[in-house]
Write a protein that holds these residues in place. Structure first.
Motif, PDB file in Angstrom:
ATOM      1  N   THR A  88     -35.212  19.568 -27.541  1.00 45.43           N
ATOM      2  CA  THR A  88     -33.742  18.944 -27.731  1.00 45.43           C
ATOM      3  C   THR A  88     -32.853  18.818 -27.185  1.00 45.43           C
ATOM      4  OG1 THR A  88     -33.956  21.393 -28.708  1.00 45.43           O
ATOM      5  CG2 THR A  88     -34.391  20.426 -30.675  1.00 45.43           C
ATOM      6  N   PRO A  89     -32.008  18.842 -27.076  1.00 45.00           N
ATOM      7  CA  PRO A  89     -30.637  18.724 -25.804  1.00 45.00           C
ATOM      8  C   PRO A  89     -31.353  19.487 -25.833  1.00 45.00           C
ATOM      9  CG  PRO A  89     -30.784  16.719 -28.132  1.00 45.00           C
ATOM     10  CD  PRO A  89     -31.472  17.484 -28.404  1.00 45.00           C
ATOM     11  N   SER A  90     -30.085  20.482 -26.497  1.00 52.85           N
ATOM     12  CA  SER A  90     -29.483  21.202 -25.593  1.00 52.85           C
ATOM     13  C   SER A  90     -30.556  22.089 -25.063  1.00 52.85           C
ATOM     14  CB  SER A  90     -29.184  22.345 -27.054  1.00 52.85           C
ATOM     15  OG  SER A  90     -29.516  22.905 -27.723  1.00 52.85           O
ATOM     16  N   ALA A  91     -31.791  21.739 -24.992  1.00 53.85           N
ATOM     17  CA  ALA A  91     -33.070  23.248 -24.520  1.00 53.85           C
ATOM     18  C   ALA A  91     -33.593  22.252 -23.226  1.00 53.85           C
ATOM     19  CB  ALA A  91     -34.091  22.921 -25.355  1.00 53.85           C
ATOM     20  N   LEU A  92     -32.700  21.187 -22.630  1.00 57.38           N
ATOM     21  CA  LEU A  92     -32.888  21.156 -21.446  1.00 57.38           C
ATOM     22  C   LEU A  92     -32.012  21.520 -20.099  1.00 57.38           C
ATOM     23  CD1 LEU A  92     -33.855  17.411 -22.069  1.00 57.38           C
ATOM     24  CD2 LEU A  92     -35.143  19.256 -21.599  1.00 57.38           C
ATOM     25  N   PRO A  93     -32.019  21.811 -19.119  1.00 55.05           N
ATOM     26  CA  PRO A  93     -31.382  22.093 -18.231  1.00 55.05           C
ATOM     27  C   PRO A  93     -30.198  20.973 -17.562  1.00 55.05           C
ATOM     28  CG  PRO A  93     -33.634  22.898 -17.470  1.00 55.05           C
ATOM     29  CD  PRO A  93     -33.122  21.845 -18.816  1.00 55.05           C
ATOM     30  N   PHE A  94     -29.468  21.449 -17.253  1.00 52.92           N
ATOM     31  CA  PHE A  94     -28.136  20.394 -16.800  1.00 52.92           C
ATOM     32  C   PHE A  94     -29.202  18.982 -16.274  1.00 52.92           C
ATOM     33  CE2 PHE A  94     -25.339  18.324 -13.750  1.00 52.92           C
ATOM     34  CZ  PHE A  94     -24.002  17.690 -14.791  1.00 52.92           C
ATOM     35  N   HIS A  95     -28.926  17.884 -16.161  1.00 56.29           N
ATOM     36  CA  HIS A  95     -29.466  16.829 -15.071  1.00 56.29           C
ATOM     37  C   HIS A  95     -27.993  15.727 -15.388  1.00 56.29           C
ATOM     38  CE1 HIS A  95     -30.540  16.685 -19.907  1.00 56.29           C
ATOM     39  NE2 HIS A  95     -31.051  15.232 -19.010  1.00 56.29           N
ATOM     40  N   ILE A  96     -27.889  14.753 -14.382  1.00 56.07           N
ATOM     41  CA  ILE A  96     -27.812  13.262 -13.873  1.00 56.07           C
ATOM     42  C   ILE A  96     -28.695  12.296 -15.018  1.00 56.07           C
ATOM     43  CG2 ILE A  96     -26.162  12.089 -12.933  1.00 56.07           C
ATOM     44  CD1 ILE A  96     -25.327  14.669 -12.801  1.00 56.07           C
ATOM     45  N   ALA A  97     -28.026  11.990 -15.594  1.00 51.10           N
ATOM     46  CA  ALA A  97     -28.454  10.256 -15.605  1.00 51.10           C
ATOM     47  C   ALA A  97     -27.780   9.120 -15.643  1.00 51.10           C
ATOM     48  CB  ALA A  97     -28.906  10.729 -17.476  1.00 51.10           C
ATOM     49  N   LEU A  98     -28.402   8.256 -15.000  1.00 50.45           N
ATOM     50  CA  LEU A  98     -27.653   7.287 -14.148  1.00 50.45           C
ATOM     51  C   LEU A  98     -28.607   6.036 -14.889  1.00 50.45           C
ATOM     52  CD1 LEU A  98     -26.180   5.252 -12.443  1.00 50.45           C
ATOM     53  CD2 LEU A  98     -27.525   5.486 -10.477  1.00 50.45           C
ATOM     54  N   ALA A  99     -27.911   5.392 -15.666  1.00 54.97           N
ATOM     55  CA  ALA A  99     -28.012   3.932 -17.075  1.00 54.97           C
ATOM     56  C   ALA A  99     -27.698   2.714 -16.719  1.00 54.97           C
ATOM     57  CB  ALA A  99     -28.324   4.041 -18.066  1.00 54.97           C
ATOM     58  N   GLY A 100     -27.954   2.158 -17.406  1.00 57.57           N
ATOM     59  CA  GLY A 100     -27.737   0.414 -16.736  1.00 57.57           C
ATOM     60  C   GLY A 100     -27.898  -0.462 -17.161  1.00 57.57           C
ATOM     61  N   PRO A 101     -27.953  -2.132 -16.793  1.00 54.67           N
ATOM     62  CA  PRO A 101     -29.109  -3.245 -17.381  1.00 54.67           C
ATOM     63  C   PRO A 101     -30.047  -3.344 -15.976  1.00 54.67           C
ATOM     64  CG  PRO A 101     -26.606  -4.141 -17.466  1.00 54.67           C
ATOM     65  CD  PRO A 101     -26.651  -2.711 -16.758  1.00 54.67           C
ATOM     66  N   THR A 102     -30.998  -4.108 -16.029  1.00 49.45           N
ATOM     67  CA  THR A 102     -31.437  -4.875 -14.962  1.00 49.45           C
ATOM     68  C   THR A 102     -30.861  -5.500 -13.788  1.00 49.45           C
ATOM     69  OG1 THR A 102     -33.109  -5.881 -14.246  1.00 49.45           O
ATOM     70  CG2 THR A 102     -32.034  -7.143 -15.777  1.00 49.45           C
ATOM     71  N   ALA A 103     -31.077  -5.076 -13.087  1.00 53.56           N
ATOM     72  CA  ALA A 103     -29.816  -5.411 -11.204  1.00 53.56           C
ATOM     73  C   ALA A 103     -28.735  -5.523 -11.532  1.00 53.56           C
ATOM     74  CB  ALA A 103     -29.955  -7.099 -11.811  1.00 53.56           C
ATOM     75  N   ALA A 104     -28.204  -4.098 -11.896  1.00 49.40           N
ATOM     76  CA  ALA A 104     -27.346  -2.725 -12.114  1.00 49.40           C
ATOM     77  C   ALA A 104     -26.976  -2.424 -10.125  1.00 49.40           C
ATOM     78  CB  ALA A 104     -27.104  -2.354 -13.249  1.00 49.40           C
ATOM     79  N   GLY A 105     -27.856  -1.906  -9.930  1.00 52.71           N
ATOM     80  CA  GLY A 105     -27.990  -1.212  -8.999  1.00 52.71           C
ATOM     81  C   GLY A 105     -27.840   0.085  -8.987  1.00 52.71           C
ATOM     82  N   LYS A 106     -28.534   0.331 -10.001  1.00 50.42           N
ATOM     83  CA  LYS A 106     -28.648   1.699 -10.154  1.00 50.42           C
ATOM     84  C   LYS A 106     -30.086   1.651  -9.184  1.00 50.42           C
ATOM     85  CE  LYS A 106     -30.823   0.950 -13.839  1.00 50.42           C
ATOM     86  NZ  LYS A 106     -30.768  -1.179 -13.641  1.00 50.42           N
ATOM     87  N   THR A 107     -31.200   1.659  -8.528  1.00 48.35           N
ATOM     88  CA  THR A 107     -31.575   2.277  -7.448  1.00 48.35           C
ATOM     89  C   THR A 107     -30.732   2.808  -6.217  1.00 48.35           C
ATOM     90  OG1 THR A 107     -33.700   1.195  -8.393  1.00 48.35           O
ATOM     91  CG2 THR A 107     -33.363   1.529  -5.393  1.00 48.35           C
ATOM     92  N   ALA A 108     -30.396   1.474  -5.901  1.00 51.00           N
ATOM     93  CA  ALA A 108     -29.315   1.973  -4.890  1.00 51.00           C
ATOM     94  C   ALA A 108     -27.886   3.230  -4.478  1.00 51.00           C
ATOM     95  CB  ALA A 108     -28.048   0.441  -4.198  1.00 51.00           C
ATOM     96  N   ALA A 109     -27.219   3.405  -5.866  1.00 50.86           N
ATOM     97  CA  ALA A 109     -26.753   4.364  -6.343  1.00 50.86           C
ATOM     98  C   ALA A 109     -27.360   5.567  -6.344  1.00 50.86           C
ATOM     99  CB  ALA A 109     -26.276   4.032  -7.191  1.00 50.86           C
ATOM    100  N   ALA A 110     -28.826   6.140  -6.945  1.00 52.66           N
ATOM    101  CA  ALA A 110     -29.683   7.069  -7.161  1.00 52.66           C
ATOM    102  C   ALA A 110     -29.978   7.439  -5.479  1.00 52.66           C
ATOM    103  CB  ALA A 110     -30.838   6.347  -8.027  1.00 52.66           C
ATOM    104  N   LEU A 111     -30.408   6.096  -4.947  1.00 50.59           N
ATOM    105  CA  LEU A 111     -30.681   6.440  -2.923  1.00 50.59           C
ATOM    106  C   LEU A 111     -29.547   7.222  -2.494  1.00 50.59           C
ATOM    107  CD1 LEU A 111     -32.554   3.402  -2.369  1.00 50.59           C
ATOM    108  CD2 LEU A 111     -33.873   6.253  -2.806  1.00 50.59           C
ATOM    109  N   GLU A 112     -28.281   6.463  -3.002  1.00 45.54           N
ATOM    110  CA  GLU A 112     -27.056   6.814  -2.185  1.00 45.54           C
ATOM    111  C   GLU A 112     -26.450   8.576  -3.142  1.00 45.54           C
ATOM    112  OE1 GLU A 112     -23.051   7.065  -0.574  1.00 45.54           O
ATOM    113  OE2 GLU A 112     -24.916   6.026  -0.431  1.00 45.54           O
ATOM    114  N   ILE A 113     -26.737   9.019  -3.986  1.00 50.60           N
ATOM    115  CA  ILE A 113     -26.214  10.266  -4.419  1.00 50.60           C
ATOM    116  C   ILE A 113     -27.756  11.000  -3.915  1.00 50.60           C
ATOM    117  CG2 ILE A 113     -27.120  11.639  -6.413  1.00 50.60           C
ATOM    118  CD1 ILE A 113     -26.774   9.095  -8.460  1.00 50.60           C
TER     119      ILE A 113
END
Length: 325
Positions: free
Chosen positions: A5-30
């Protein structure tokens, strides 16, 4: 299988977006600024031997920060949303236990929603119903069955492409077994999830100008073609055990290349068909994202998009370092 269930999971960051939006670059910068481990939320990156056409992170990027759920399946094997929820939930707990921040990044919106809202107790597959639907599709075509789905379940039909045979078949199967649309089950689970808000920060990279994203998609597809993408597809075909009905081979780009190599249309059309299919994928991804009201939007075509993402992550962690228990 029952999801966490959602409440059972510890805190996490979710980074979503359409293809080619730059998710990989943003994740590596984080990852350059924070002690994170990245969990891929991508139904194509799970497959080994599918690197160029999935824009899989390269060896240096994979070595820079721990990555999970990449190269975990052979293209002959399926990987379901239920399996993702199971694997991602276990990883979130394990990463949190190591004192690090779980960072989920990718563009498979069904996986994000399944993890946040759980999975529904929908009926299992029915071989007879599936065979009947396959026969109808063979006679009428999947676009005709998509039109049928639009009559009985317009909500689901709106987010599916007319050629998305796997999901159209499942949605119609559920309707014929239960008399209820697939969206009914999803809505019920979403209501439960809303009452138990997950401990997560959901950031969504979305373009303010769709033309910017279209240009990025074209650049990426051109880079794929220049990067031996066709050699990759030919190597997969040469195995002899893969075919177009597999989820792996229906991935955008691979499907169009396979059809071109089969001679279904001229190879000269591959670029235009691949770019068009990728644009349609991005459109569906954005539609999914807009159904997630809890998301925080960052304009991916902004010059400081990556800096904005990092700032919001740091602010969230400052308020709740590694998430409240």
């Amino acid at each position: 299988m029952q999801a966490a269930t959602p409440s059972a999971l510890p805190f996490h960051i979710a980074l979503a977006g359409p293809t080619a939006a730059g998710k990989t670059a943003a994740a590596l910068e984080i990852a350059r600024h924070l002690d994170v481990e990245i969990i891929s939320v991508d139904s194509a990156l799970v497959y080994r031997g599918m690197d160029v056409g999935t824009a899989k992170p390269d060896a240096a990027e994979l070595a820079a920060v721990p990555h999970h759920l990449i190269d975990i399946r052979d293209p002959l094997q399926a990987y379901s949303a239920a399996e993702f929820v199971r694997d991602a939930s276990a990883l979130i707990h394990a990463i949190h236990a190591r004192g690090k921040v779980p960072l989920l990044a990718g563009g498979t919106m069904l996986y994000f929603k399944a993890l946040a809202e759980g999975l529904d107790d929908m009926p299992p597959a029915d071989a007879a119903v599936r065979e009947a639907l396959s026969q109808e599709a063979a006679e009428q075509g999947w676009p005709a069955l998509h039109a049928l789905l639009a009559v009985v379940d317009p909500v689901t039909a709106q987010r599916l492409a007319p050629a998305d045979s796997q999901r159209i078949q499942r949605a119609l199967e559920v309707y014929r077994i239960t008399g209820l649309p697939l969206s009914h089950f999803h809505a019920a689970r979403a209501q439960d999830a809303a009452r138990a808000a997950p401990k997560r920060l959901l950031l969504s990279l979305e373009p303010a100008d769709r033309a910017w994203l279209h240009a990025r998609i074209a650049q990426r597809f051109d880079a794929m073609l220049a990067g031996r993408f066709l050699d990759e597809v030919q190597a997969l075909r040469a195995r002899g055990d893969l075919h177009m009905d597999l989820p792996s081979m229906r991935c955008v780009g691979y499907r169009q290349a396979w059809e071109a190599l089969d001679g279904l249309w001229p190879m000269a059309e591959l670029r235009d068909r691949g770019i068009y299919a990728t644009r349609q994928l991005a459109k569906r991804q954005i539609t999914w994202l807009r159904s997630m009201p809890q998301r925080q939007v960052v304009a991916c075509d902004s010059a400081d998009a990556v800096a904005q993402v990092l700032h919001r992550v740091q602010a969230a962690l400052a308020q709740s370092p590694c998430g409240p228990a």
